[in-house]
Design a protein around this motif. Structure first.
Motif, short mmCIF file in Angstrom:
data_model
loop_
_atom_site.label_atom_id
_atom_site.label_comp_id
_atom_site.label_asym_id
_atom_site.label_seq_id
_atom_site.Cartn_x
_atom_site.Cartn_y
_atom_site.Cartn_z
N LEU A 33 0.88 -1.26 0.17
CA LEU A 33 -0.18 0.04 -0.15
C LEU A 33 0.79 1.30 -0.11
O LEU A 33 0.46 2.26 -0.86
CB LEU A 33 -0.86 -0.21 1.38
N ASN A 34 2.03 1.19 0.62
CA ASN A 34 2.95 2.38 0.62
C ASN A 34 3.39 2.58 -0.90
O ASN A 34 3.76 3.74 -1.17
CB ASN A 34 4.10 2.12 1.72
N ILE A 55 -5.31 3.87 8.21
CA ILE A 55 -4.53 4.65 6.96
C ILE A 55 -4.89 6.14 7.20
O ILE A 55 -6.13 6.53 7.32
CB ILE A 55 -5.23 3.92 5.46
N GLU A 56 -3.98 6.99 6.87
CA GLU A 56 -4.19 8.44 7.12
C GLU A 56 -3.81 8.95 6.05
O GLU A 56 -2.54 8.82 5.49
CB GLU A 56 -3.32 8.87 8.57
N GLY A 65 -9.63 2.12 -4.18
CA GLY A 65 -8.35 1.42 -4.50
C GLY A 65 -7.93 0.35 -3.44
O GLY A 65 -7.46 -0.71 -3.56
N ILE A 66 -8.16 0.89 -2.37
CA ILE A 66 -7.92 0.08 -1.11
C ILE A 66 -8.92 -1.26 -0.77
O ILE A 66 -8.41 -2.56 -0.76
CB ILE A 66 -8.10 0.69 0.45
N LEU A 67 -10.04 -1.14 -1.20
CA LEU A 67 -10.76 -2.35 -1.30
C LEU A 67 -10.67 -3.28 -2.29
O LEU A 67 -10.77 -4.35 -2.32
CB LEU A 67 -12.50 -1.89 -1.26
N ILE A 75 -7.98 -10.87 0.81
CA ILE A 75 -7.59 -10.33 2.21
C ILE A 75 -9.08 -9.46 2.87
O ILE A 75 -9.57 -8.76 2.02
CB ILE A 75 -6.50 -9.05 2.34
N GLN A 76 -9.53 -9.69 3.80
CA GLN A 76 -10.91 -8.92 4.29
C GLN A 76 -10.44 -7.64 5.08
O GLN A 76 -9.57 -7.54 5.77
CB GLN A 76 -11.49 -9.90 5.33
N ILE A 77 -10.90 -6.55 4.34
CA ILE A 77 -10.48 -5.23 4.81
C ILE A 77 -12.13 -4.57 4.60
O ILE A 77 -12.79 -4.46 3.80
CB ILE A 77 -9.68 -4.36 4.04
#
Length: 82
Positions: A33-34, A55-56, A65-67, A75-77
């Motif tokens: 993610l970074n 996440i900040e 994008g994260i989902l 991965i469950q987020i």
């Protein structure tokens, strides 16, 4: 009269419940993610019962994008409502 501008940082913070259960996987996710979002501050709290991903960002967070990342990596987020 001397006018001083005040800048206000409006950081956006999103907190996610995850199914991440190892430091190794958490570290990989943070690294990935970074790379995708170098301006975000990203960390995990695996000690929390929800195994929290935090996440900040300065302006906004690319929630889609994260989902999508989580779905593409099995991965469950899930967003935790504030």
């Amino acid at each position: 009269m001397n006018v001083k501008k005040i800048s206000v940082n409006r950081n956006i913070v999103e907190i996610f419940k995850t199914n991440v259960d190892s430091r190794k996987l958490a570290s990989k996710i943070v690294t990935d993610l970074n790379q995708l979002y170098p301006n975000y501050r990203i960390n995990f709290d695996l000690e929390d019962c929800d195994r929290v991903l935090r996440i900040e960002g300065n302006i906004s967070i690319d929630m889609l994008g994260i989902l999508n990342y989580s779905r593409n990596n099995n991965i469950q987020i899930v967003v935790i409502d504030k």
